[in-house]
Design a protein around this motif. Sequence first.
Motif, PDB file in Angstrom:
ATOM      1  N   GLU A 127      -5.638   1.384  -5.029  1.00 49.99           N
ATOM      2  CA  GLU A 127      -6.900   0.807  -5.476  1.00 49.99           C
ATOM      3  C   GLU A 127      -7.736   0.378  -4.269  1.00 49.99           C
ATOM      4  N   PRO A 128      -9.058   0.506  -4.374  1.00 49.32           N
ATOM      5  CA  PRO A 128      -9.923   0.079  -3.267  1.00 49.32           C
ATOM      6  C   PRO A 128      -9.662  -1.358  -2.833  1.00 49.32           C
ATOM      7  N   MET A 129      -9.354  -2.221  -3.796  1.00 48.23           N
ATOM      8  CA  MET A 129      -9.059  -3.624  -3.485  1.00 48.23           C
ATOM      9  C   MET A 129      -7.865  -3.740  -2.535  1.00 48.23           C
ATOM     10  N   GLN A 130      -6.857  -2.916  -2.737  1.00 46.36           N
ATOM     11  CA  GLN A 130      -5.681  -2.926  -1.858  1.00 46.36           C
ATOM     12  C   GLN A 130      -6.056  -2.494  -0.440  1.00 46.36           C
ATOM     13  N   TRP A 131      -6.915  -1.481  -0.334  1.00 44.40           N
ATOM     14  CA  TRP A 131      -7.337  -1.019   0.986  1.00 44.40           C
ATOM     15  C   TRP A 131      -8.129  -2.111   1.715  1.00 44.40           C
ATOM     16  N   VAL A 132      -8.997  -2.781   0.984  1.00 47.97           N
ATOM     17  CA  VAL A 132      -9.790  -3.863   1.579  1.00 47.97           C
ATOM     18  C   VAL A 132      -8.874  -4.990   2.040  1.00 47.97           C
ATOM     19  N   SER A 133      -7.930  -5.386   1.189  1.00 48.99           N
ATOM     20  CA  SER A 133      -6.979  -6.440   1.562  1.00 48.99           C
ATOM     21  C   SER A 133      -6.179  -6.051   2.799  1.00 48.99           C
ATOM     22  N   LEU A 134      -5.744  -4.795   2.839  1.00 51.15           N
ATOM     23  CA  LEU A 134      -4.996  -4.314   3.998  1.00 51.15           C
ATOM     24  C   LEU A 134      -5.840  -4.394   5.268  1.00 51.15           C
ATOM     25  N   ALA A 135      -7.058  -3.904   5.202  1.00 49.98           N
ATOM     26  CA  ALA A 135      -7.927  -3.934   6.389  1.00 49.98           C
ATOM     27  C   ALA A 135      -8.173  -5.356   6.867  1.00 49.98           C
ATOM     28  N   ILE A 136      -8.439  -6.260   5.942  1.00 44.76           N
ATOM     29  CA  ILE A 136      -8.747  -7.638   6.338  1.00 44.76           C
ATOM     30  C   ILE A 136      -7.515  -8.332   6.911  1.00 44.76           C
ATOM     31  N   ILE A 137      -6.347  -8.147   6.319  1.00 45.30           N
ATOM     32  CA  ILE A 137      -5.152  -8.810   6.855  1.00 45.30           C
ATOM     33  C   ILE A 137      -4.764  -8.217   8.205  1.00 45.30           C
ATOM     34  N   VAL A 175       0.840  -1.201   0.000  1.00 43.28           N
ATOM     35  CA  VAL A 175       0.000   0.000   0.000  1.00 43.28           C
ATOM     36  C   VAL A 175       0.874   1.249   0.000  1.00 43.28           C
ATOM     37  N   ILE A 176       1.923   1.258   0.802  1.00 43.32           N
ATOM     38  CA  ILE A 176       2.844   2.397   0.829  1.00 43.32           C
ATOM     39  C   ILE A 176       3.498   2.578  -0.540  1.00 43.32           C
ATOM     40  N   TRP A 177       3.956   1.487  -1.140  1.00 38.45           N
ATOM     41  CA  TRP A 177       4.592   1.534  -2.460  1.00 38.45           C
ATOM     42  C   TRP A 177       3.626   2.098  -3.503  1.00 38.45           C
ATOM     43  N   MET A 178       2.382   1.606  -3.492  1.00 37.64           N
ATOM     44  CA  MET A 178       1.396   2.097  -4.453  1.00 37.64           C
ATOM     45  C   MET A 178       1.156   3.596  -4.258  1.00 37.64           C
ATOM     46  N   TRP A 179       1.078   4.024  -3.025  1.00 40.22           N
ATOM     47  CA  TRP A 179       0.833   5.444  -2.750  1.00 40.22           C
ATOM     48  C   TRP A 179       2.014   6.301  -3.214  1.00 40.22           C
ATOM     49  N   LEU A 180       3.216   5.873  -2.871  1.00 42.29           N
ATOM     50  CA  LEU A 180       4.399   6.650  -3.251  1.00 42.29           C
ATOM     51  C   LEU A 180       4.595   6.676  -4.765  1.00 42.29           C
ATOM     52  N   ARG A 181       4.296   5.578  -5.411  1.00 38.25           N
ATOM     53  CA  ARG A 181       4.533   5.463  -6.847  1.00 38.25           C
ATOM     54  C   ARG A 181       3.441   6.136  -7.688  1.00 38.25           C
ATOM     55  N   HIS A 182       2.173   5.952  -7.297  1.00 35.54           N
ATOM     56  CA  HIS A 182       1.065   6.423  -8.124  1.00 35.54           C
ATOM     57  C   HIS A 182       0.182   7.485  -7.458  1.00 35.54           C
ATOM     58  N   ARG A 183       0.438   7.756  -6.185  1.00 32.00           N
ATOM     59  CA  ARG A 183      -0.408   8.667  -5.405  1.00 32.00           C
ATOM     60  C   ARG A 183      -1.872   8.204  -5.387  1.00 32.00           C
ATOM     61  N   LYS A 184      -2.044   6.904  -5.576  1.00 30.33           N
ATOM     62  CA  LYS A 184      -3.376   6.313  -5.564  1.00 30.33           C
ATOM     63  C   LYS A 184      -3.241   4.852  -5.144  1.00 30.33           C
TER      64      LYS A 184
END
Length: 177
Positions: free
Chosen positions: A48-58, A37-46
């Motif tokens: 995906e909702p799927m990543q946020w859901v996966s993060l919350a569940i894990i 999630v950090i990598w995606m944010w730093l690289r794309h400034r976005k």
Amino acid sequence: MKFFFDLLPVILFFVAFKFAGIYVATGIAIATTIAQVIWMWLRHRKVEPMQWVSLAIIVVFGGATMLLHDETFIKWKPTALYWLFSITLFVAELIFDKNLIRAMMEKQMALPDPLWRAVNFSWALFFLAMGALNLVIAYHFSTDTWVDFKLFGGMGLMVVFIVVQSLWLAKYIKQDE
């Protein structure tokens, strides 16, 4: 490459489990997902909702596993994710009249509306079945077998499902001219 990136937490969980056990593997899965999630944010400034859901569940299920020292919670994580996908697809279609599979795939193929609905429901049912199958494996087999299934069985069934569906829909796939 995106496919590998998305699978990275599962692959590292598998490797860590084989060498260090369920609790180290769970910590690595949490850390890897946070890093993604950090990598995606730093690289794309976005992200995906799927990543946020996966993060919350894990974080929730993995955190409960580590905090309570009970592997049951991490075993429920795939089911929670699959059933969330299933519910989302059903609710979006039946209540909001929004076909999420169509939204993701309509650039690749042109299907009649009833077929889009069938594809959406087939994915929803597939995720429902995968969640149930995960629980069967988790409760009736060893943790080692469950971890193997999580990577190889789940991925294998997903590939088979995609291939069968692709064969069914092949005549509708748009060809570049």
